[in-house]
Design a protein around this motif. Structure first.
Motif, PDB file in Angstrom:
ATOM      1  N   LEU A 159      39.881  29.185  45.382  1.00  0.00           N
ATOM      2  CA  LEU A 159      38.506  29.664  45.223  1.00  0.00           C
ATOM      3  C   LEU A 159      38.198  30.198  43.823  1.00  0.00           C
ATOM      4  O   LEU A 159      37.087  30.678  43.589  1.00  0.00           O
ATOM      5  N   GLN A 160      39.136  30.104  42.889  1.00  0.00           N
ATOM      6  CA  GLN A 160      38.969  30.792  41.614  1.00  0.00           C
ATOM      7  C   GLN A 160      37.764  30.321  40.805  1.00  0.00           C
ATOM      8  O   GLN A 160      37.277  31.061  39.947  1.00  0.00           O
ATOM      9  N   ASN A 161      37.254  29.136  41.070  1.00  0.00           N
ATOM     10  CA  ASN A 161      36.082  28.649  40.342  1.00  0.00           C
ATOM     11  C   ASN A 161      34.786  28.850  41.119  1.00  0.00           C
ATOM     12  O   ASN A 161      33.715  28.417  40.673  1.00  0.00           O
ATOM     13  N   ASP A 162      34.878  29.498  42.261  1.00  0.00           N
ATOM     14  CA  ASP A 162      33.696  29.826  43.066  1.00  0.00           C
ATOM     15  C   ASP A 162      33.689  31.340  43.258  1.00  0.00           C
ATOM     16  O   ASP A 162      34.214  31.851  44.236  1.00  0.00           O
ATOM     17  N   ARG A 163      33.084  32.037  42.314  1.00  0.00           N
ATOM     18  CA  ARG A 163      33.196  33.495  42.299  1.00  0.00           C
ATOM     19  C   ARG A 163      32.644  34.128  43.569  1.00  0.00           C
ATOM     20  O   ARG A 163      33.237  35.060  44.110  1.00  0.00           O
ATOM     21  N   THR A 164      31.523  33.638  44.052  1.00  0.00           N
ATOM     22  CA  THR A 164      30.921  34.216  45.249  1.00  0.00           C
ATOM     23  C   THR A 164      31.861  34.104  46.446  1.00  0.00           C
ATOM     24  O   THR A 164      32.099  35.081  47.178  1.00  0.00           O
ATOM     25  N   ALA A 165      32.419  32.926  46.623  1.00  0.00           N
ATOM     26  CA  ALA A 165      33.334  32.712  47.753  1.00  0.00           C
ATOM     27  C   ALA A 165      34.609  33.534  47.575  1.00  0.00           C
ATOM     28  O   ALA A 165      35.147  34.084  48.545  1.00  0.00           O
ATOM     29  N   LEU A 166      35.106  33.620  46.347  1.00  0.00           N
ATOM     30  CA  LEU A 166      36.322  34.410  46.102  1.00  0.00           C
ATOM     31  C   LEU A 166      36.087  35.881  46.411  1.00  0.00           C
ATOM     32  O   LEU A 166      36.925  36.538  47.034  1.00  0.00           O
ATOM     33  N   PHE A 184      35.999  36.358  50.177  1.00  0.00           N
ATOM     34  CA  PHE A 184      37.341  36.272  50.759  1.00  0.00           C
ATOM     35  C   PHE A 184      38.157  37.510  50.403  1.00  0.00           C
ATOM     36  O   PHE A 184      38.808  38.108  51.263  1.00  0.00           O
ATOM     37  N   GLY A 185      38.110  37.905  49.135  1.00  0.00           N
ATOM     38  CA  GLY A 185      38.844  39.090  48.712  1.00  0.00           C
ATOM     39  C   GLY A 185      38.397  40.331  49.462  1.00  0.00           C
ATOM     40  O   GLY A 185      39.227  41.172  49.855  1.00  0.00           O
ATOM     41  N   LEU A 186      37.102  40.458  49.673  1.00  0.00           N
ATOM     42  CA  LEU A 186      36.570  41.602  50.411  1.00  0.00           C
ATOM     43  C   LEU A 186      37.093  41.617  51.844  1.00  0.00           C
ATOM     44  O   LEU A 186      37.485  42.676  52.365  1.00  0.00           O
ATOM     45  N   SER A 187      37.130  40.461  52.481  1.00  0.00           N
ATOM     46  CA  SER A 187      37.599  40.405  53.868  1.00  0.00           C
ATOM     47  C   SER A 187      39.080  40.761  53.958  1.00  0.00           C
ATOM     48  O   SER A 187      39.505  41.468  54.878  1.00  0.00           O
ATOM     49  N   VAL A 188      39.884  40.305  52.986  1.00  0.00           N
ATOM     50  CA  VAL A 188      41.322  40.593  52.993  1.00  0.00           C
ATOM     51  C   VAL A 188      41.573  42.091  52.840  1.00  0.00           C
ATOM     52  O   VAL A 188      42.349  42.697  53.598  1.00  0.00           O
ATOM     53  N   VAL A 189      40.919  42.707  51.867  1.00  0.00           N
ATOM     54  CA  VAL A 189      41.191  44.121  51.589  1.00  0.00           C
ATOM     55  C   VAL A 189      40.544  45.013  52.645  1.00  0.00           C
ATOM     56  O   VAL A 189      41.085  46.067  52.992  1.00  0.00           O
ATOM     57  N   THR A 190      39.393  44.607  53.175  1.00  0.00           N
ATOM     58  CA  THR A 190      38.783  45.367  54.262  1.00  0.00           C
ATOM     59  C   THR A 190      39.718  45.414  55.467  1.00  0.00           C
ATOM     60  O   THR A 190      39.945  46.483  56.056  1.00  0.00           O
ATOM     61  N   ARG A 191      40.273  44.269  55.816  1.00  0.00           N
ATOM     62  CA  ARG A 191      41.197  44.212  56.963  1.00  0.00           C
ATOM     63  C   ARG A 191      42.433  45.064  56.695  1.00  0.00           C
ATOM     64  O   ARG A 191      42.928  45.752  57.598  1.00  0.00           O
ATOM     65  N   LEU A 192      42.928  45.036  55.463  1.00  0.00           N
ATOM     66  CA  LEU A 192      44.075  45.863  55.093  1.00  0.00           C
ATOM     67  C   LEU A 192      43.760  47.341  55.293  1.00  0.00           C
ATOM     68  O   LEU A 192      44.537  48.084  55.906  1.00  0.00           O
ATOM     69  N   CYS A 193      42.611  47.780  54.767  1.00  0.00           N
ATOM     70  CA  CYS A 193      42.234  49.192  54.874  1.00  0.00           C
ATOM     71  C   CYS A 193      42.037  49.618  56.325  1.00  0.00           C
ATOM     72  O   CYS A 193      42.471  50.711  56.723  1.00  0.00           O
ATOM     73  N   GLU A 194      41.382  48.763  57.105  1.00  0.00           N
ATOM     74  CA  GLU A 194      41.165  49.085  58.514  1.00  0.00           C
ATOM     75  C   GLU A 194      42.494  49.234  59.251  1.00  0.00           C
ATOM     76  O   GLU A 194      42.673  50.151  60.063  1.00  0.00           O
ATOM     77  N   THR A 195      43.423  48.350  58.958  1.00  0.00           N
ATOM     78  CA  THR A 195      44.740  48.413  59.593  1.00  0.00           C
ATOM     79  C   THR A 195      45.465  49.699  59.223  1.00  0.00           C
ATOM     80  O   THR A 195      46.070  50.367  60.072  1.00  0.00           O
ATOM     81  N   LEU A 196      45.394  50.067  57.939  1.00  0.00           N
ATOM     82  CA  LEU A 196      46.068  51.281  57.479  1.00  0.00           C
ATOM     83  C   LEU A 196      45.480  52.524  58.133  1.00  0.00           C
ATOM     84  O   LEU A 196      46.202  53.386  58.651  1.00  0.00           O
ATOM     85  N   LEU A 197      44.158  52.644  58.125  1.00  0.00           N
ATOM     86  CA  LEU A 197      43.519  53.833  58.683  1.00  0.00           C
ATOM     87  C   LEU A 197      43.711  53.913  60.197  1.00  0.00           C
ATOM     88  O   LEU A 197      43.936  54.994  60.750  1.00  0.00           O
ATOM     89  N   ARG A 198      43.620  52.767  60.855  1.00  0.00           N
ATOM     90  CA  ARG A 198      43.772  52.747  62.315  1.00  0.00           C
ATOM     91  C   ARG A 198      45.173  53.166  62.738  1.00  0.00           C
ATOM     92  O   ARG A 198      45.369  53.694  63.839  1.00  0.00           O
ATOM     93  N   ASN A 199      46.131  52.965  61.855  1.00  0.00           N
ATOM     94  CA  ASN A 199      47.526  53.270  62.195  1.00  0.00           C
ATOM     95  C   ASN A 199      48.056  54.508  61.483  1.00  0.00           C
ATOM     96  O   ASN A 199      49.265  54.660  61.302  1.00  0.00           O
TER      97      ASN A 199
END
Length: 285
Positions: free
Chosen positions: A231-238, A241-256
Protein backbone atom coordinates in the motif's frame (compact mmCIF):
# COMPACT_ATOMS: atom_id res chain seq x y z
CA UNK A 1 -10.05 0.08 43.27
CA UNK A 2 -8.72 0.08 39.70
CA UNK A 3 -6.71 3.10 38.66
CA UNK A 4 -7.71 5.04 35.56
CA UNK A 5 -5.38 4.48 32.57
CA UNK A 6 -2.66 7.04 32.00
CA UNK A 7 -2.29 8.61 28.54
CA UNK A 8 0.74 10.62 27.54
CA UNK A 9 2.40 12.06 24.43
CA UNK A 10 6.08 12.19 23.52
CA UNK A 11 7.67 15.16 21.74
CA UNK A 12 11.21 15.89 20.60
CA UNK A 13 13.03 19.24 20.45
CA UNK A 14 12.64 20.59 16.88
CA UNK A 15 15.84 20.65 14.86
CA UNK A 16 14.85 23.28 12.28
CA UNK A 17 13.27 26.77 12.40
CA UNK A 18 10.27 25.33 10.57
CA UNK A 19 9.87 22.66 13.23
CA UNK A 20 10.10 25.25 15.99
CA UNK A 21 7.39 27.32 14.31
CA UNK A 22 5.02 24.35 13.90
CA UNK A 23 5.46 22.87 17.37
CA UNK A 24 3.11 25.15 19.40
CA UNK A 25 0.14 24.28 17.17
CA UNK A 26 0.85 20.55 17.44
CA UNK A 27 1.20 20.82 21.22
CA UNK A 28 -2.09 22.72 21.53
CA UNK A 29 -3.93 20.15 19.41
CA UNK A 30 -2.56 17.26 21.44
CA UNK A 31 -3.28 19.04 24.72
CA UNK A 32 -6.92 19.50 23.71
CA UNK A 33 -7.68 15.85 24.58
CA UNK A 34 -6.27 16.22 28.10
CA UNK A 35 -3.23 13.93 28.36
CA UNK A 36 -1.79 13.20 31.78
CA UNK A 37 1.56 14.59 30.66
CA UNK A 38 3.95 15.19 27.77
CA UNK A 39 7.45 13.73 27.67
CA UNK A 40 10.29 15.47 25.83
CA UNK A 41 13.30 13.62 24.44
CA UNK A 42 16.84 14.73 23.87
CA UNK A 43 19.67 13.39 21.76
CA UNK A 44 22.81 11.33 22.25
CA UNK A 45 25.42 12.58 24.69
CA UNK A 46 23.10 15.32 25.91
CA UNK A 47 23.28 17.14 22.58
CA UNK A 48 19.73 18.47 22.85
CA UNK A 49 19.62 19.21 26.57
CA UNK A 50 18.87 22.90 26.03
CA UNK A 51 16.34 21.95 23.38
CA UNK A 52 14.61 19.68 25.88
CA UNK A 53 14.31 22.54 28.33
CA UNK A 54 13.05 24.98 25.68
CA UNK A 55 10.45 22.47 24.47
CA UNK A 56 9.40 21.85 28.05
CA UNK A 57 8.78 25.57 28.51
CA UNK A 58 6.80 25.68 25.25
CA UNK A 59 4.48 22.95 26.51
CA UNK A 60 3.96 24.71 29.84
CA UNK A 61 3.39 28.07 28.13
CA UNK A 62 0.77 26.77 25.69
CA UNK A 63 -0.98 24.14 27.80
CA UNK A 64 -0.04 24.06 31.47
CA UNK A 65 0.10 20.25 31.17
CA UNK A 66 2.79 18.45 33.19
CA UNK A 67 6.01 17.70 31.31
CA UNK A 68 8.45 14.84 31.86
CA UNK A 69 11.85 15.65 30.33
CA UNK A 70 14.10 12.80 29.29
CA UNK A 71 17.35 12.84 31.22
CA UNK A 72 20.21 10.75 29.84
CA UNK A 73 23.49 10.05 31.56
CA UNK A 74 25.71 8.90 28.69
CA UNK A 75 28.85 11.04 28.59
CA UNK A 76 27.73 13.12 31.56
CA UNK A 77 29.01 13.78 35.07
CA UNK A 78 27.26 13.79 38.43
CA UNK A 79 27.78 17.54 38.68
CA UNK A 80 26.13 18.15 35.30
CA UNK A 81 23.20 15.88 36.09
CA UNK A 82 22.76 17.57 39.48
CA UNK A 83 22.61 20.98 37.79
CA UNK A 84 20.05 19.71 35.31
CA UNK A 85 17.91 18.25 38.08
CA UNK A 86 18.03 21.56 39.94
CA UNK A 87 16.99 23.39 36.78
CA UNK A 88 14.02 21.07 36.30
CA UNK A 89 13.03 21.32 39.94
CA UNK A 90 13.01 25.12 39.69
CA UNK A 91 10.81 24.84 36.56
CA UNK A 92 8.23 22.82 38.48
CA UNK A 93 8.95 19.47 36.81
CA UNK A 94 7.43 16.57 38.74
CA UNK A 95 8.43 13.62 36.55
CA UNK A 96 11.70 12.52 34.91
CA UNK A 97 12.27 9.87 32.26
CA UNK A 98 15.68 8.48 33.26
CA UNK A 99 17.66 6.83 30.46
CA UNK A 100 21.19 5.80 29.69
CA UNK A 101 20.99 7.39 26.24
CA UNK A 102 22.49 6.39 22.91
CA UNK A 103 26.13 5.38 22.90
CA UNK A 104 28.47 7.32 20.59
CA UNK A 105 28.91 5.76 17.16
CA UNK A 106 32.55 4.96 17.95
CA UNK A 107 31.84 3.28 21.30
CA UNK A 108 33.76 0.02 21.72
CA UNK A 109 32.06 -1.17 24.91
CA UNK A 110 28.42 -1.51 26.01
CA UNK A 111 29.13 0.92 28.85
CA UNK A 112 28.24 4.60 28.73
CA UNK A 113 31.23 6.96 28.81
CA UNK A 114 31.24 9.39 31.70
CA UNK A 115 30.48 8.85 35.38
CA UNK A 116 27.37 6.70 34.83
CA UNK A 117 27.54 3.26 33.22
CA UNK A 118 23.87 2.31 33.31
CA UNK A 119 20.46 3.93 33.60
CA UNK A 120 20.14 2.24 36.99
CA UNK A 121 23.09 4.35 38.17
CA UNK A 122 21.23 7.46 37.06
CA UNK A 123 18.06 6.40 38.90
CA UNK A 124 20.10 5.79 42.06
CA UNK A 125 21.72 9.22 41.75
CA UNK A 126 18.38 11.00 41.26
CA UNK A 127 16.99 9.32 44.38
CA UNK A 128 20.11 10.13 46.41
CA UNK A 129 20.14 13.74 45.21
CA UNK A 130 16.44 14.60 45.11
CA UNK A 131 14.67 11.99 47.21
CA UNK A 132 11.05 11.70 46.10
CA UNK A 133 10.94 15.10 44.39
CA UNK A 134 10.49 13.46 41.00
CA UNK A 135 8.44 10.53 39.81
CA UNK A 136 10.96 8.49 37.81
CA UNK A 137 10.03 6.64 34.65
CA UNK A 138 12.49 4.27 32.97
CA UNK A 139 12.57 2.40 29.67
CA UNK A 140 11.38 -1.17 29.18
CA UNK A 141 12.05 -3.35 26.15
CA UNK A 142 9.45 -6.12 25.68
CA UNK A 143 11.37 -7.41 22.64
CA UNK A 144 14.84 -6.94 24.23
CA UNK A 145 17.14 -3.96 23.81
CA UNK A 146 19.08 -4.33 20.53
CA UNK A 147 22.41 -3.96 22.37
CA UNK A 148 21.62 -6.54 25.04
CA UNK A 149 23.47 -9.82 24.89
CA UNK A 150 20.31 -11.85 25.52
CA UNK A 151 16.78 -11.40 26.90
CA UNK A 152 17.83 -12.44 30.42
CA UNK A 153 20.60 -9.83 30.55
CA UNK A 154 18.20 -7.19 29.32
CA UNK A 155 15.58 -8.14 31.90
CA UNK A 156 18.18 -8.01 34.67
CA UNK A 157 19.06 -4.49 33.56
CA UNK A 158 15.40 -3.52 33.82
CA UNK A 159 15.09 -5.12 37.25
CA UNK A 160 18.07 -3.11 38.51
CA UNK A 161 16.38 0.13 37.42
CA UNK A 162 13.28 -0.82 39.36
CA UNK A 163 15.33 -1.75 42.43
CA UNK A 164 17.17 1.58 42.18
CA UNK A 165 13.90 3.45 42.65
CA UNK A 166 11.94 3.69 39.39
CA UNK A 167 8.24 4.44 39.87
CA UNK A 168 7.10 3.34 36.43
CA UNK A 169 8.25 2.41 32.95
CA UNK A 170 7.50 3.29 29.34
CA UNK A 171 8.14 0.62 26.73
CA UNK A 172 9.85 0.84 23.41
CA UNK A 173 7.40 0.80 20.51
CA UNK A 174 6.09 -2.60 19.43
CA UNK A 175 3.37 -4.01 17.19
CA UNK A 176 3.10 -7.47 18.74
CA UNK A 177 0.90 -7.45 21.84
CA UNK A 178 2.16 -10.87 22.92
CA UNK A 179 5.63 -9.40 23.45
CA UNK A 180 4.19 -7.00 26.03
CA UNK A 181 2.13 -9.67 27.77
CA UNK A 182 5.13 -11.99 27.97
CA UNK A 183 7.22 -9.18 29.46
CA UNK A 184 4.51 -8.49 32.04
CA UNK A 185 4.41 -12.18 33.01
CA UNK A 186 8.17 -12.09 33.56
CA UNK A 187 7.76 -8.99 35.74
CA UNK A 188 5.06 -10.68 37.81
CA UNK A 189 7.28 -13.71 38.40
CA UNK A 190 10.14 -11.39 39.43
CA UNK A 191 7.93 -9.47 41.87
CA UNK A 192 8.03 -6.27 39.78
CA UNK A 193 4.75 -4.42 40.15
CA UNK A 194 5.39 -0.88 38.90
CA UNK A 195 3.11 0.40 36.09
CA UNK A 196 4.62 -0.46 32.70
CA UNK A 197 2.94 1.63 30.00
CA UNK A 198 3.11 0.47 26.37
CA UNK A 199 4.78 2.82 23.90
CA UNK A 200 2.61 3.27 20.81
CA UNK A 201 3.65 4.67 17.44
CA UNK A 202 1.02 5.39 14.77
CA UNK A 203 1.74 3.93 11.33
CA UNK A 204 1.93 6.63 8.65
CA UNK A 205 4.56 5.29 6.24
CA UNK A 206 5.98 1.93 5.20
CA UNK A 207 9.58 3.18 5.04
CA UNK A 208 9.45 5.11 8.33
CA UNK A 209 7.77 2.28 10.22
CA UNK A 210 10.31 -0.24 8.93
CA UNK A 211 13.18 2.11 9.81
CA UNK A 212 11.91 2.73 13.35
CA UNK A 213 11.44 -0.98 13.97
CA UNK A 214 14.87 -1.84 12.59
CA UNK A 215 16.65 0.81 14.64
CA UNK A 216 15.10 -0.22 17.97
CA UNK A 217 14.88 -3.97 17.43
CA UNK A 218 11.09 -4.10 17.30
CA UNK A 219 9.32 -6.81 15.32
CA UNK A 220 7.11 -5.65 12.48
CA UNK A 221 4.86 -8.67 11.89
CA UNK A 222 5.30 -10.10 8.42
CA UNK A 223 1.67 -9.70 7.46
CA UNK A 224 1.74 -6.04 8.46
CA UNK A 225 5.02 -5.41 6.64
CA UNK A 226 3.73 -7.01 3.44
CA UNK A 227 0.47 -5.06 3.52
CA UNK A 228 2.28 -1.77 4.15
CA UNK A 229 4.72 -2.48 1.35
CA UNK A 230 1.83 -3.21 -1.01
CA UNK A 231 0.00 0.00 0.00
CA UNK A 232 3.00 2.35 0.13
CA UNK A 233 1.95 4.22 -3.02
CA UNK A 234 -1.65 4.66 -1.84
CA UNK A 235 -1.35 6.95 1.15
CA UNK A 236 -5.04 6.99 2.00
CA UNK A 237 -5.29 3.21 2.03
CA UNK A 238 -2.03 2.87 3.97
CA UNK A 239 -3.21 5.29 6.64
CA UNK A 240 -6.48 3.44 7.03
CA UNK A 241 -4.74 0.08 7.29
CA UNK A 242 -2.16 1.44 9.72
CA UNK A 243 -4.89 2.97 11.85
CA UNK A 244 -6.78 -0.33 12.04
CA UNK A 245 -3.62 -2.25 13.02
CA UNK A 246 -2.60 0.12 15.81
CA UNK A 247 -6.17 0.63 17.03
CA UNK A 248 -6.56 -3.13 17.43
CA UNK A 249 -3.20 -3.28 19.23
CA UNK A 250 -4.21 -0.55 21.69
CA UNK A 251 -7.62 -2.09 22.32
CA UNK A 252 -6.02 -5.45 23.04
CA UNK A 253 -3.51 -3.91 25.44
CA UNK A 254 -6.07 -1.88 27.39
CA UNK A 255 -8.60 -4.71 27.51
CA UNK A 256 -5.97 -6.98 29.02
CA UNK A 257 -4.75 -4.69 31.77
CA UNK A 258 -2.22 -2.25 30.32
CA UNK A 259 -2.12 0.75 32.70
CA UNK A 260 -2.28 3.27 29.87
CA UNK A 261 -0.67 4.24 26.58
CA UNK A 262 2.32 6.44 25.75
CA UNK A 263 2.11 7.79 22.19
CA UNK A 264 5.22 8.57 20.15
CA UNK A 265 3.93 11.55 18.19
CA UNK A 266 7.06 12.58 16.22
CA UNK A 267 5.74 16.13 16.79
CA UNK A 268 2.73 15.52 14.52
CA UNK A 269 -0.68 15.78 16.15
CA UNK A 270 -2.94 14.41 13.41
CA UNK A 271 -1.86 10.71 13.32
CA UNK A 272 -2.00 10.41 17.11
CA UNK A 273 -5.36 12.18 17.36
CA UNK A 274 -6.84 9.95 14.64
CA UNK A 275 -5.78 6.98 16.71
CA UNK A 276 -7.06 8.63 19.89
CA UNK A 277 -10.48 9.23 18.31
CA UNK A 278 -10.65 5.72 16.87
CA UNK A 279 -10.19 4.42 20.43
CA UNK A 280 -12.67 6.93 21.86
CA UNK A 281 -10.24 7.60 24.69
CA UNK A 282 -10.96 10.00 27.50
CA UNK A 283 -8.84 11.23 30.37
CA UNK A 284 -10.59 11.85 33.71
CA UNK A 285 -10.47 15.40 35.03
Amino acid sequence: MDLQPSFSFELFPPRTPEGVAKLPAAISQLASVGPNYFSVTHGACGSDQDGTYDTLLTVVEHTGVDVAPHLTCVGSTRANVARTLQRYQEAGVKRIVALRGDLPDNARTPFAPGEFRYASDLVTFIRQTCGDTFKIEVAAYPETHPEAGCPDVDFDNFRRKVEAGADGALTQLFYNADAYFDFMERCEKAGIDIPIVPGIMPITSFEKTLRFCTSCGADLPRWVRLRLEHLQNDRTALLEFGLSVVTRLCETLLRNGAPGLHFYTINHAEPTLRLWNSLALTVPA
